[in-house]
Design a protein around this motif. Structure first.
Motif, PDB file in Angstrom:
ATOM      1  N   ARG A 139       0.842  -1.195   0.000  1.00 58.91           N
ATOM      2  CA  ARG A 139       0.000   0.000   0.000  1.00 58.91           C
ATOM      3  C   ARG A 139       0.876   1.242   0.000  1.00 58.91           C
ATOM      4  NH1 ARG A 139      -1.330  -3.337   4.122  1.00 58.91           N
ATOM      5  NH2 ARG A 139      -3.315  -4.501   4.010  1.00 58.91           N
ATOM      6  N   GLU A 140       0.768   2.035  -1.049  1.00 58.81           N
ATOM      7  CA  GLU A 140       1.458   3.329  -1.116  1.00 58.81           C
ATOM      8  C   GLU A 140       0.949   4.081  -2.337  1.00 58.81           C
ATOM      9  OE1 GLU A 140       5.715   3.335  -2.454  1.00 58.81           O
ATOM     10  OE2 GLU A 140       5.587   1.198  -1.921  1.00 58.81           O
ATOM     11  N   PRO A 141       1.327   5.349  -2.515  1.00 53.70           N
ATOM     12  CA  PRO A 141       0.863   6.091  -3.698  1.00 53.70           C
ATOM     13  C   PRO A 141       1.346   5.450  -4.996  1.00 53.70           C
ATOM     14  CG  PRO A 141       1.636   7.601  -2.012  1.00 53.70           C
ATOM     15  CD  PRO A 141       2.007   6.218  -1.541  1.00 53.70           C
ATOM     16  N   LEU A 142       0.639   5.747  -6.075  1.00 58.13           N
ATOM     17  CA  LEU A 142       0.922   5.117  -7.365  1.00 58.13           C
ATOM     18  C   LEU A 142       2.356   5.334  -7.830  1.00 58.13           C
ATOM     19  CD1 LEU A 142      -2.397   5.881  -9.277  1.00 58.13           C
ATOM     20  CD2 LEU A 142      -1.482   3.615  -8.741  1.00 58.13           C
ATOM     21  N   GLY A 143       2.912   6.531  -7.594  1.00 53.01           N
ATOM     22  CA  GLY A 143       4.278   6.800  -8.022  1.00 53.01           C
ATOM     23  C   GLY A 143       5.266   5.834  -7.386  1.00 53.01           C
ATOM     24  N   GLY A 144       5.132   5.593  -6.101  1.00 54.55           N
ATOM     25  CA  GLY A 144       6.012   4.662  -5.409  1.00 54.55           C
ATOM     26  C   GLY A 144       5.799   3.232  -5.852  1.00 54.55           C
ATOM     27  N   LEU A 145       4.551   2.845  -6.090  1.00 55.90           N
ATOM     28  CA  LEU A 145       4.274   1.492  -6.543  1.00 55.90           C
ATOM     29  C   LEU A 145       4.862   1.242  -7.933  1.00 55.90           C
ATOM     30  CD1 LEU A 145       0.549   1.075  -5.399  1.00 55.90           C
ATOM     31  CD2 LEU A 145       2.559  -0.114  -4.480  1.00 55.90           C
ATOM     32  N   ALA A 146       4.824   2.267  -8.793  1.00 54.08           N
ATOM     33  CA  ALA A 146       5.381   2.111 -10.138  1.00 54.08           C
ATOM     34  C   ALA A 146       6.886   1.844 -10.068  1.00 54.08           C
ATOM     35  CB  ALA A 146       5.092   3.357 -10.980  1.00 54.08           C
ATOM     36  N   VAL A 147       7.580   2.549  -9.192  1.00 51.19           N
ATOM     37  CA  VAL A 147       9.032   2.337  -9.026  1.00 51.19           C
ATOM     38  C   VAL A 147       9.299   0.942  -8.460  1.00 51.19           C
ATOM     39  CG1 VAL A 147      11.088   3.119  -7.796  1.00 51.19           C
ATOM     40  CG2 VAL A 147       9.492   4.800  -8.755  1.00 51.19           C
ATOM     41  N   TRP A 148       8.529   0.555  -7.449  1.00 51.21           N
ATOM     42  CA  TRP A 148       8.688  -0.768  -6.837  1.00 51.21           C
ATOM     43  C   TRP A 148       8.509  -1.892  -7.850  1.00 51.21           C
ATOM     44  CZ3 TRP A 148       4.186  -3.920  -6.331  1.00 51.21           C
ATOM     45  CH2 TRP A 148       4.423  -5.160  -5.721  1.00 51.21           C
ATOM     46  N   ALA A 149       7.529  -1.758  -8.743  1.00 50.49           N
ATOM     47  CA  ALA A 149       7.205  -2.835  -9.685  1.00 50.49           C
ATOM     48  C   ALA A 149       8.244  -2.984 -10.792  1.00 50.49           C
ATOM     49  CB  ALA A 149       5.823  -2.589 -10.296  1.00 50.49           C
ATOM     50  N   GLU A 150       9.118  -1.994 -10.965  1.00 49.27           N
ATOM     51  CA  GLU A 150      10.125  -2.067 -12.033  1.00 49.27           C
ATOM     52  C   GLU A 150      11.054  -3.265 -11.874  1.00 49.27           C
ATOM     53  OE1 GLU A 150      12.118   1.660 -12.000  1.00 49.27           O
ATOM     54  OE2 GLU A 150      10.482   2.745 -13.014  1.00 49.27           O
ATOM     55  N   ASP A 151      11.252  -3.744 -10.660  1.00 55.20           N
ATOM     56  CA  ASP A 151      12.136  -4.890 -10.415  1.00 55.20           C
ATOM     57  C   ASP A 151      11.466  -6.223 -10.726  1.00 55.20           C
ATOM     58  OD1 ASP A 151      14.197  -3.246  -9.589  1.00 55.20           O
ATOM     59  OD2 ASP A 151      13.573  -3.294  -7.481  1.00 55.20           O
ATOM     60  N   GLY A 152      10.176  -6.174 -11.067  1.00 55.08           N
ATOM     61  CA  GLY A 152       9.461  -7.399 -11.401  1.00 55.08           C
ATOM     62  C   GLY A 152       8.615  -7.910 -10.246  1.00 55.08           C
ATOM     63  N   VAL A 153       7.427  -8.380 -10.572  1.00 55.94           N
ATOM     64  CA  VAL A 153       6.485  -8.913  -9.587  1.00 55.94           C
ATOM     65  C   VAL A 153       5.917 -10.210 -10.152  1.00 55.94           C
ATOM     66  CG1 VAL A 153       4.378  -8.461  -8.280  1.00 55.94           C
ATOM     67  CG2 VAL A 153       5.897  -6.573  -8.837  1.00 55.94           C
ATOM     68  N   ARG A 154       5.706 -11.186  -9.302  1.00 58.19           N
ATOM     69  CA  ARG A 154       5.180 -12.472  -9.751  1.00 58.19           C
ATOM     70  C   ARG A 154       3.814 -12.739  -9.119  1.00 58.19           C
ATOM     71  NH1 ARG A 154       9.853 -16.909  -9.129  1.00 58.19           N
ATOM     72  NH2 ARG A 154       8.384 -18.050 -10.450  1.00 58.19           N
ATOM     73  N   GLY A 155       3.056 -13.622  -9.768  1.00 55.99           N
ATOM     74  CA  GLY A 155       1.779 -14.039  -9.202  1.00 55.99           C
ATOM     75  C   GLY A 155       0.584 -13.361  -9.859  1.00 55.99           C
TER      76      GLY A 155
END
Length: 246
Positions: free
Chosen positions: A170-186
């Protein structure tokens, strides 16, 4: 008869639960549901009880089932529901965002241009929004959401809900976009807060009312009528009207 989205997973689940499946098990998934639905309805009409089981969610909610329910209803066959896991409601409940009003937007468009247009149309949506997305497109989708909704819009990415490796971020969209750059599974469900309602200023009220074809002439008479429409004080409106004239 059991119509399963994935027959192997169904049998594995039954084995772990110690449940013996007594009826015939058939495949019922995205690629054969149009052909299989009439067969299942005929079986029900002939006296069989047909159970539809989806793989990792709720039948008919972005899982096979909608077409079968429609065919059954058209044929007068009774349909009942034993609710199972629903990523939409589960993500909404765990997101920490408002749940009083929400909309389910389904899977996000695959192409970036289509996503941008879809999000632009939802930029002013006041309800909490729930989306499905694949893990390999998540970073691009979150970046497009941050562009359309603003990087500070609260959101939550829910991964593998109700499964062993469940995770909620849970965080603002800008932070989530940066976090997801490393890849997410599931399997991914994204929940985004609705837009905050715009609060017009006194000047905005005066500007709109001044353009009204029914506005009375004269800056002293306009505020008298605008007061009831806007809820603002007479002095505020009168002074703003004078400033607008200057």
């Amino acid at each position: 008869m059991v119509a399963a989205e994935d027959t192997r997973r169904l049998r594995a689940l039954a084995g772990r639960l110690g449940v013996q499946i007594g009826g015939r098990v058939v495949s019922y998934q995205e690629h054969n549901e149009n052909q299989r639905a009439p067969e299942l309805v005929r079986a029900a009409q002939e006296g069989a009880r047909v159970l539809v089981v989806s793989d990792a969610g709720m039948p008919s909610v972005s899982d096979p089932g909608y077409r079968l329910v429609k065919v059954a209803a058209d044929a007068g066959v009774r349909v009942s529901v034993a609710p199972g896991p629903s990523a939409v409601l589960t993500a909404l409940a765990i997101s920490g965002l408002a749940t009083d009003r929400f909309c389910f937007e389904g899977f996000v468009p695959r192409k970036s241009g289509d996503r941008a247009r879809a999000f632009a149309a939802l930029a002013a949506e006041p309800r909490t929004m729930v989306f499905f997305e694949s893990p390999h497109r998540l970073a691009g989708t979150l970046a497009d959401m941050a562009e359309a909704f603003g990087p500070d819009r609260p959101a939550a990415v829910c991964r593998e809900l109700t499964k062993t490796y469940e995770e909620v971020r849970r965080e603002p969209l800008g932070g989530l976009a940066v976090w997801a750059e490393d890849g997410v599974r599931g399997e991914i469900t994204v929940v985004v807060a609705g837009a905050e309602p715009a609060v017009p200023s006194v000047a905005d009220h005066v500007a709109v009312s001044s353009r009204s074809p029914t506005a009375e002439p004269g800056s002293r008479t306009r505020p008298r009528r605008w007061r009831g429409e806007t809820g603002l004080g007479k002095r505020e409106l009168y002074e703003a009207a004078l400033e607008a004239r200057r």
